[in-house]
Write an enzyme that holds these catalytic residues in place. Sequence first.
Site, PDB file in Angstrom:
ATOM      1  N   ASN A 171      -0.434  -1.815   8.996  1.00 36.78           N
ATOM      2  CA  ASN A 171      -0.525  -0.461   8.425  1.00 36.78           C
ATOM      3  C   ASN A 171      -1.897   0.209   8.597  1.00 36.78           C
ATOM      4  OD1 ASN A 171      -1.735  -2.094   6.546  1.00 36.78           O
ATOM      5  ND2 ASN A 171      -0.808  -1.095   4.770  1.00 36.78           N
ATOM      6  N   GLU A 266      -6.167 -10.549   1.383  1.00 35.80           N
ATOM      7  CA  GLU A 266      -5.677  -9.359   0.687  1.00 35.80           C
ATOM      8  C   GLU A 266      -4.204  -9.291   1.003  1.00 35.80           C
ATOM      9  OE1 GLU A 266      -7.256  -7.589  -1.453  1.00 35.80           O
ATOM     10  OE2 GLU A 266      -9.246  -8.407  -1.079  1.00 35.80           O
ATOM     11  N   CYS A 300      -0.455  -1.314   0.752  1.00 35.63           N
ATOM     12  CA  CYS A 300      -0.416  -2.345  -0.290  1.00 35.63           C
ATOM     13  C   CYS A 300      -0.725  -1.711  -1.635  1.00 35.63           C
ATOM     14  CB  CYS A 300      -1.388  -3.459   0.028  1.00 35.63           C
ATOM     15  SG  CYS A 300      -3.066  -2.887   0.140  1.00 35.63           S
TER      16      CYS A 300
HETATM   17  N1  LIG Z   1      -3.486  -6.229   0.145  1.00 33.90           N
HETATM   18  C1  LIG Z   1      -3.626  -5.531   1.245  1.00 33.90           C
HETATM   19  O1  LIG Z   1      -4.716  -5.024   1.495  1.00 33.90           O
HETATM   20  C2  LIG Z   1      -2.474  -5.312   2.182  1.00 33.90           C
HETATM   21  C3  LIG Z   1      -1.311  -6.018   2.094  1.00 33.90           C
HETATM   22  N2  LIG Z   1      -0.302  -5.804   2.984  1.00 33.90           N
HETATM   23  C4  LIG Z   1       0.931  -6.574   2.848  1.00 33.90           C
HETATM   24  O2  LIG Z   1       1.328  -6.962   4.159  1.00 33.90           O
HETATM   25  C5  LIG Z   1       2.716  -6.817   4.342  1.00 33.90           C
HETATM   26  C6  LIG Z   1       3.041  -5.992   5.541  1.00 33.90           C
HETATM   27  O3  LIG Z   1       2.120  -6.145   6.576  1.00 33.90           O
HETATM   28  P1  LIG Z   1       2.450  -7.032   7.830  1.00 33.90           P
HETATM   29  O4  LIG Z   1       1.500  -6.650   8.907  1.00 33.90           O
HETATM   30  O5  LIG Z   1       3.885  -6.965   8.153  1.00 33.90           O
HETATM   31  O6  LIG Z   1       2.116  -8.468   7.227  1.00 33.90           O
HETATM   32  P2  LIG Z   1       2.235  -9.895   7.922  1.00 33.90           P
HETATM   33  O7  LIG Z   1       1.742 -10.860   6.923  1.00 33.90           O
HETATM   34  O8  LIG Z   1       3.561 -10.093   8.514  1.00 33.90           O
HETATM   35  O9  LIG Z   1       1.215  -9.803   9.148  1.00 33.90           O
HETATM   36  C7  LIG Z   1      -0.157  -9.619   8.958  1.00 33.90           C
HETATM   37  C8  LIG Z   1      -0.892 -10.172  10.145  1.00 33.90           C
HETATM   38  O10 LIG Z   1      -0.684 -11.576  10.234  1.00 33.90           O
HETATM   39  C9  LIG Z   1      -0.264 -11.932  11.545  1.00 33.90           C
HETATM   40  N3  LIG Z   1       0.528 -13.150  11.465  1.00 33.90           N
HETATM   41  C10 LIG Z   1       1.857 -13.294  11.401  1.00 33.90           C
HETATM   42  N4  LIG Z   1       2.177 -14.614  11.329  1.00 33.90           N
HETATM   43  C11 LIG Z   1       1.016 -15.310  11.340  1.00 33.90           C
HETATM   44  C12 LIG Z   1       0.671 -16.670  11.259  1.00 33.90           C
HETATM   45  N5  LIG Z   1       1.579 -17.630  11.153  1.00 33.90           N
HETATM   46  N6  LIG Z   1      -0.628 -17.008  11.297  1.00 33.90           N
HETATM   47  C13 LIG Z   1      -1.587 -16.065  11.394  1.00 33.90           C
HETATM   48  N7  LIG Z   1      -1.325 -14.749  11.470  1.00 33.90           N
HETATM   49  C14 LIG Z   1      -0.045 -14.369  11.427  1.00 33.90           C
HETATM   50  C15 LIG Z   1       0.475 -10.707  12.009  1.00 33.90           C
HETATM   51  O11 LIG Z   1       0.609 -10.707  13.422  1.00 33.90           O
HETATM   52  P3  LIG Z   1       1.969 -10.156  14.112  1.00 33.90           P
HETATM   53  O12 LIG Z   1       1.993  -8.711  13.846  1.00 33.90           O
HETATM   54  O13 LIG Z   1       1.790 -10.501  15.533  1.00 33.90           O
HETATM   55  O14 LIG Z   1       3.100 -10.884  13.459  1.00 33.90           O
HETATM   56  C16 LIG Z   1      -0.427  -9.611  11.488  1.00 33.90           C
HETATM   57  O15 LIG Z   1      -1.543  -9.471  12.310  1.00 33.90           O
HETATM   58  C17 LIG Z   1       3.210  -6.230   3.076  1.00 33.90           C
HETATM   59  O16 LIG Z   1       3.834  -7.254   2.358  1.00 33.90           O
HETATM   60  C18 LIG Z   1       2.010  -5.748   2.318  1.00 33.90           C
HETATM   61  O17 LIG Z   1       2.101  -5.846   0.964  1.00 33.90           O
HETATM   62  C19 LIG Z   1      -0.420  -4.933   3.992  1.00 33.90           C
HETATM   63  C20 LIG Z   1      -1.548  -4.197   4.119  1.00 33.90           C
HETATM   64  C21 LIG Z   1      -2.676  -4.352   3.225  1.00 33.90           C
HETATM   65  O1  LIG Z   2      -3.470  -2.189   3.226  1.00 36.88           O
HETATM   66  C1  LIG Z   2      -3.439  -1.258   2.497  1.00 36.88           C
HETATM   67  O2  LIG Z   2      -2.414  -0.703   2.232  1.00 36.88           O
HETATM   68  C2  LIG Z   2      -4.768  -0.763   2.165  1.00 36.88           C
HETATM   69  O3  LIG Z   2      -5.703  -1.745   2.046  1.00 36.88           O
HETATM   70  C3  LIG Z   2      -4.778   0.300   1.168  1.00 36.88           C
HETATM   71  O4  LIG Z   2      -5.737   1.181   1.553  1.00 36.88           O
HETATM   72  P1  LIG Z   2      -5.675   2.671   0.988  1.00 36.88           P
HETATM   73  O5  LIG Z   2      -5.575   2.548  -0.480  1.00 36.88           O
HETATM   74  O6  LIG Z   2      -6.935   3.272   1.461  1.00 36.88           O
HETATM   75  O7  LIG Z   2      -4.457   3.289   1.584  1.00 36.88           O
END
Ligand SMILES: NC(=O)C1=CN([C@@H]2O[C@H](COP(=O)(O)OP(=O)(O)OC[C@H]3O[C@@H](n4cnc5c(N)ncnc54)[C@H](OP(=O)(O)O)[C@@H]3O)[C@@H](O)[C@H]2O)C=CC1
Ligand SMILES: O=C(O)[C@H](O)COP(=O)(O)O
Length: 498
Positions: A171, A266, A300
């Site tokens: 994202n 995170e 998130c």
């Molecule tokens: N707290 C926060 O700041 C945030 C939390 N999120 C959370 O993330 C989720 C959505 O994001 P999303 O990108 O789909 O999350 P994922 O956990 O699916 O992926 C995050 C990253 O991890 C990589 N990845 C996947 N599998 C592995 C593995 N086994 N080992 C190491 N890396 C791996 C992905 O690569 P690839 O794309 O190649 O699979 C991607 O780069 C939501 O649940 C959301 O809540 C999202 C943004 C911010």
């Molecule tokens: O991953 C997320 O969604 C972000 O860390 C949140 O960032 P934002 O609050 O600036 O959208």
Amino acid sequence: MAGTSVFAELVDEDTTVFKFYSDGEWKRSTSGKLVSIINPTTRKTQYKVQACTQEEVNKIIEAAKTAQKSWAKTPLWKRAELLHKAAAILKEHRAPIAECLVKEIAKPAKDAVTEVVRSGDLVSYCAEEGVRILGEGKFLVSDSFPGNERTKYCLTSKIPLGVVLAIPPFNYPVNLAVSKIAPALIAGNSIVLKPPTQGAVAALHMVHCFHLAGFPKGLISCVTGKGSEIGDFLTMHPGVSCISFTGGDTGIAISKKAGMIPLQMELGGKDACIILEDGDLDLAAANIIKGGFSYSGQRCTAVKVILIMESVADTLVEKVKAKVAKLTVGPPEDDCDITPVVTESSANFIEGLVMDAKQKGATFCQEYKREGNLIWPLLLDNVRPDMRIAWEEPFGPVLPVIRINSIEEAIHHSNASNFGLQGCIFTRDINKAILISDAMETGTVQINSAPARGPDHFPFQGLKDSGIGSQGITNSINMMTKIKSTVINLPTPSYAMG
Ligand SMILES: NC(=O)C1=CN([C@@H]2O[C@H](COP(=O)(O)OP(=O)(O)OC[C@H]3O[C@@H](n4cnc5c(N)ncnc54)[C@H](OP(=O)(O)O)[C@@H]3O)[C@@H](O)[C@H]2O)C=CC1
Ligand SMILES: O=C(O)[C@H](O)COP(=O)(O)O
């Protein structure tokens, strides 16, 4: 356009195929395999990236270890200078990078530009903060601890960890990458980036801006490939000294597998928006729209459940409904408010939550509508705790409303979640707001505004399944260092002016 002008080095003859970055060069993988990036709007392949091999990862990590040794000896002001240069280049090339974000993750056009500019600002701020906080250490004397005379002077400084592995989510593929890269570099570490597959091309463009700035070979590299295939090899690699990860439950699995190294995690959130009877309902409605529906709820920190006092619930729901009706729905190129969610499987997951709520009797404030990955914004009223949407994060434009009768009920619901990222409270009574904030088991509570990570120098952290450690520029720099002490032992006690 992606892969043109200064970015031409990144592509093959086929301008939709992107190389990976290793030892200061753009390369094709020897695997001969490519990973497709599907445009969420057209649902057709937009770009392809290399599926890197384990051998290539080994080489990258070896080069990163060597480059880090010299980088740690590079003066802090020079490290900062290079970061400022990279930030300026990144901002200069905001347009092609933003275009990738539009095509790969369907981020609305204006928000895509904002992400790149915000990233440049983050890199610059990080350079300045690093110069300040890494330029200072501590001086301790021994006689404050019982039984000691002043015979020992302890000097502490912050030293780099080594090779930092950065794994951001789809994202914010640029912003959540630089929020790991810049602190790692200013602190004297080298960096290996594994970008999300959706968003990888935007991330590769961003990495090229660091290349153009002139960072030493091997200090920064970018490994592409599916996380499910190359992820374990990277996260369990003995050459990695620290992992900074943002994403979903994958982070919990990584935490269990990683070795004895510092972790910054995170993860997800189920941020509650609590509205009391005395809350400003117009302000709350505006923040629910911004917090719940910007980037189609794929943040998130999005508002993921509304907990509203029954006595004001009808009024609030009407205000939010009126605003939902004004949201534009369509392609990111048109800068619509609601754009297709990132993948078809994500859209299917969201639909599953909606259908579960329907079956269990939630009130639909709008008709449920979906075309491909595009889901129209939906407010679900009268959601009850037995519905999945009361607890799970849709990561989409669907927002549940739970009507409550007491502050205790709101706190109880918020704290019963396995997540603990952020929350927000709308009330005119600051004393009540503070008490509720203290009672909420979340890393941050916003009073009278929607949850948000920024400004990027604020601490950002989650409790429970939402994470480990704290982000934000200062905290990330500190996290990517270790304290080193040198103790000077004197033959006799010495007291200044004594
Ligand atoms: N707290 C926060 O700041 C945030 C939390 N999120 C959370 O993330 C989720 C959505 O994001 P999303 O990108 O789909 O999350 P994922 O956990 O699916 O992926 C995050 C990253 O991890 C990589 N990845 C996947 N599998 C592995 C593995 N086994 N080992 C190491 N890396 C791996 C992905 O690569 P690839 O794309 O190649 O699979 C991607 O780069 C939501 O649940 C959301 O809540 C999202 C943004 C911010
Ligand atoms: O991953 C997320 O969604 C972000 O860390 C949140 O960032 P934002 O609050 O600036 O959208």
